[in-house]
Scaffold this motif. Structure first.
Motif, short mmCIF file in Angstrom:
data_model
loop_
_atom_site.label_atom_id
_atom_site.label_comp_id
_atom_site.label_asym_id
_atom_site.label_seq_id
_atom_site.Cartn_x
_atom_site.Cartn_y
_atom_site.Cartn_z
N VAL A 147 62.02 -7.83 -28.76
CA VAL A 147 61.32 -7.25 -27.25
C VAL A 147 62.42 -7.19 -26.13
O VAL A 147 62.75 -8.68 -25.95
CB VAL A 147 60.01 -7.83 -26.64
N THR A 148 63.09 -6.47 -25.32
CA THR A 148 63.64 -6.56 -24.21
C THR A 148 63.04 -4.99 -23.33
O THR A 148 62.92 -4.75 -23.25
CB THR A 148 65.28 -6.24 -24.44
N SER A 149 63.73 -6.09 -21.76
CA SER A 149 63.90 -4.99 -21.27
C SER A 149 65.38 -4.61 -19.94
O SER A 149 65.20 -4.46 -19.32
CB SER A 149 63.02 -4.78 -19.76
N ASP A 150 66.24 -5.82 -20.87
CA ASP A 150 67.45 -5.61 -20.31
C ASP A 150 68.06 -4.42 -20.36
O ASP A 150 69.43 -3.95 -21.81
CB ASP A 150 68.29 -6.90 -20.78
N PHE A 151 67.79 -3.42 -20.11
CA PHE A 151 68.82 -1.91 -20.65
C PHE A 151 68.44 -1.06 -19.44
O PHE A 151 67.37 -1.33 -18.64
CB PHE A 151 68.64 -0.98 -21.57
N THR A 152 69.00 0.03 -19.58
CA THR A 152 68.80 0.80 -18.05
C THR A 152 68.13 2.78 -18.72
O THR A 152 68.96 2.82 -19.91
CB THR A 152 69.82 1.38 -17.24
N VAL A 153 67.69 3.19 -18.81
CA VAL A 153 67.04 4.49 -18.97
C VAL A 153 67.41 5.63 -18.09
O VAL A 153 67.15 5.54 -17.12
CB VAL A 153 65.87 4.47 -19.70
N TYR A 154 68.51 5.75 -18.43
CA TYR A 154 68.84 8.21 -17.50
C TYR A 154 68.28 8.54 -17.75
O TYR A 154 68.79 9.06 -19.15
CB TYR A 154 70.18 7.33 -17.44
N LEU A 155 67.07 9.27 -17.24
CA LEU A 155 67.39 11.05 -18.08
C LEU A 155 67.26 11.81 -17.11
O LEU A 155 66.87 11.50 -15.76
CB LEU A 155 65.07 10.76 -17.83
N SER A 156 67.85 13.09 -17.95
CA SER A 156 68.50 13.82 -16.70
C SER A 156 67.88 15.81 -17.21
O SER A 156 67.94 15.83 -18.26
CB SER A 156 70.16 13.62 -16.42
N THR A 157 68.18 16.19 -16.01
CA THR A 157 67.18 17.98 -16.48
C THR A 157 69.02 18.34 -15.75
O THR A 157 68.93 19.62 -15.45
CB THR A 157 66.34 18.21 -15.47
N ASP A 158 69.78 17.43 -15.85
CA ASP A 158 71.11 18.20 -15.28
C ASP A 158 72.26 17.20 -15.06
O ASP A 158 72.75 16.36 -15.49
CB ASP A 158 71.30 18.34 -13.38
N LEU A 159 72.62 18.28 -16.16
CA LEU A 159 73.83 17.75 -17.13
C LEU A 159 75.29 17.25 -15.88
O LEU A 159 75.81 16.35 -17.09
CB LEU A 159 74.81 18.86 -18.49
N GLN A 160 75.62 18.51 -15.08
CA GLN A 160 76.67 17.83 -14.99
C GLN A 160 76.23 16.25 -13.64
O GLN A 160 77.25 15.35 -14.14
CB GLN A 160 76.54 18.75 -13.29
N GLN A 161 75.00 16.23 -13.40
CA GLN A 161 75.01 15.15 -12.74
C GLN A 161 74.95 13.92 -13.39
O GLN A 161 74.72 12.68 -13.21
CB GLN A 161 73.36 14.79 -12.43
N LEU A 162 74.43 14.10 -14.90
CA LEU A 162 74.16 13.13 -15.76
C LEU A 162 75.84 12.45 -16.40
O LEU A 162 76.13 11.34 -16.01
CB LEU A 162 73.56 13.15 -17.17
N ASN A 163 76.96 13.49 -15.90
CA ASN A 163 78.36 13.30 -16.75
C ASN A 163 79.47 12.49 -15.33
O ASN A 163 79.90 11.71 -15.33
CB ASN A 163 79.02 14.16 -16.71
N GLU A 164 78.39 12.88 -14.06
CA GLU A 164 78.83 12.08 -13.02
C GLU A 164 78.80 10.41 -13.43
O GLU A 164 79.63 9.89 -12.98
CB GLU A 164 78.41 12.84 -11.77
N ARG A 165 77.48 10.27 -13.31
CA ARG A 165 76.32 8.88 -13.45
C ARG A 165 77.74 8.67 -15.04
O ARG A 165 77.29 6.83 -14.20
CB ARG A 165 75.07 9.01 -13.74
N VAL A 166 77.70 8.65 -15.91
CA VAL A 166 78.01 8.34 -17.14
C VAL A 166 79.80 7.90 -16.75
O VAL A 166 80.04 6.82 -16.82
CB VAL A 166 78.26 8.73 -18.06
N ALA A 167 80.34 9.41 -16.15
CA ALA A 167 81.56 8.65 -16.13
C ALA A 167 81.32 7.38 -14.92
O ALA A 167 82.85 6.23 -15.09
CB ALA A 167 82.26 10.00 -14.99
#
Length: 414
Positions: free
Chosen positions: A84-104
């Motif tokens: 088990v681990t909680s050492d990560f982040t989950v990104y959920l997006s309904t907006d592809l542009q917002q997501l790619n800005e965060r990924v970048a």
């Protein structure tokens, strides 16, 4: 799906991949008492809550439901795999542009998510799920358990993602196996239904689990082997060696020598034994499915993708496929009974971008049931399966009550 920091940043279109049988399951709403039970078991793990980043449109109830869904997977995987681990982040997006800005912002401009329905995990310590074009995803919560298991794999050791069938089937097949455990434990799709359904898919593929994707005559079938037959292979290996053997493979280095150490047999020995198992549980289909597809003007429709959808206890599975020729004709081997035929076509290319696949309807024992959404999803399937004894079904005449031009205008333009 796993994406390494040096990999190609392209998100698999898992919604469309359901046509290929990558069944990730359906997540039902939590009842109050059931949610409390899983919350109590999760608290016993003594781990912090995973960080969630929601980009776009999510209600408070949807956010809580998705958080609970991941907690449930943490409990079930801890019980079955001791990890088990909680050492990560989950990104959920309904907006592809917002997501790619965060990924970048944390991976650089070269990393771009290119599709709008699916999930992947990064070795940088994140799960990314895009739901821009995923009908009902937010209430169903798909992909989370699957991607969380990839996080556990990465904690144990290297994740070998090659784009080939071996060793990718261990990576993806074990994640499908793990998510099937969640489905079974939550009272959704029983594990034995997963097993029966995927065996139908293997019968349609009609060949052993390959090592090399380039040996396949239909390149898209590498996805079916990697995820679906990989699930059956992991299921078989667990029966021989126990569930702890899966993460041991990654801990030992995730190569051929690690395979022998973790599973107690060489890769060659496994392939021989597993193919003997295939002939017992998933012999190739012998029955023919044959027909032609026409539009409302009686013109044959070319390049329509026809997929046999087999039904097992209310769930559907990929069971063979063919494409129509210039005369609208198609033919392939099928299960003989208990299936329908899903019809899909690809939108024209736009600026050298491959057009998306559109679900145009489903043909069954009582004829065509059309679809207004264009998405192949469980809730859009409603035709009556062919029943009775297994037999050939030939000379089928399928008429779509629209022209090819109106279909393109309806689903592809605007």
């Amino acid at each position: 799906m796993v994406l390494t920091r040096t990999g190609v940043a392209s998100l698999a279109l898992l919604g469309a991949a359901l046509v290929l049988g990558v069944v990730l399951g359906f997540v039902l709403a939590f009842g109050a008492s059931d949610a409390d039970r899983w919350e109590e078991r999760w608290a016993e793990l003594g781990v912090p809550e995973v960080e969630f980043v929601f980009l776009g449109d999510f209600t408070r109830g949807e956010r809580e439901s998705l958080r609970r869904e991941l907690k449930t997977a943490q409990v079930i995987f801890a019980d079955n795999f001791g990890a088990v681990t909680s050492d990560f982040t989950v990104y959920l997006s309904t907006d592809l542009q917002q997501l790619n800005e965060r990924v970048a912002s944390f991976l650089g401009e070269s990393y771009r998510v290119g599709h709008t329905c699916g999930g992947l995990s990064l070795t940088a310590g994140a799960i990314i799920v895009v739901v821009q074009d995923c009908p009902a995803f937010k209430s169903q919560g798909g992909f989370l358990a699957h991607e969380y298991f990839h996080v556990l794999q990465g904690r144990e050791g290297p994740i070998p993602v090659t784009g080939n069938v071996w060793p990718d089937w261990v990576v993806e097949g074990s994640a499908v196996y793990a998510s099937a455990l969640v489905s079974d434990a939550r009272g959704r799709i029983p594990f034995d239904v997963w097993r029966k359904g995927v065996r139908i898919t293997w019968s349609a593929l009609a060949r052993p689990l390959p090592r090399d994707a380039y040996s396949l005559t239909v390149p898209a079938h590498s996805t079916l082997f990697t995820y679906q037959v990989g699930f059956l292979a992991i299921d078989w290996l667990v029966e021989q060696n126990g569930p702890e053997s899966i993460l041991a493979f990654f801990r030992l280095g995730a190569h051929e020598a690690a395979f022998e150490q973790a599973f107690g047999m060489t890769l060659d020995q496994f392939e021989l034994a597993f193919d003997a198992h295939r002939l017992e549980v998933a012999p190739p289909f012998q029955w023919r499915v044959q027909g032609a597809v026409f539009d409302a003007d009686g013109r044959p429709l070319e390049d329509v993708h026809t997929t046999a959808v087999a039904w097992v206890e209310g769930e559907w599975w990929w069971a063979g496929e063919g494409s129509t020729d210039a005369q609208g004709a198609f033919a392939f081997a099928g299960p003989g009974s208990g299936y329908t035929i899903a019809l899909a076509f690809q939108c024209p290319r736009n600026d050298n971008i491959i057009g998306r696949w559109v679900f145009a309807g489903e043909w069954g024992a009582e004829g065509l049931v059309g679809d207004a959404s264009g998405y192949l999803a469980r809730e859009n399937l409603g035709a009556e399966p062919f029943t009775g004894e297994e037999r050939d079904r030939t000379d089928l005449v399928i008429e779509i009550p629209e022209t090819q031009e109106s279909l393109v205008e309806k689903y592809c333009e605007g």
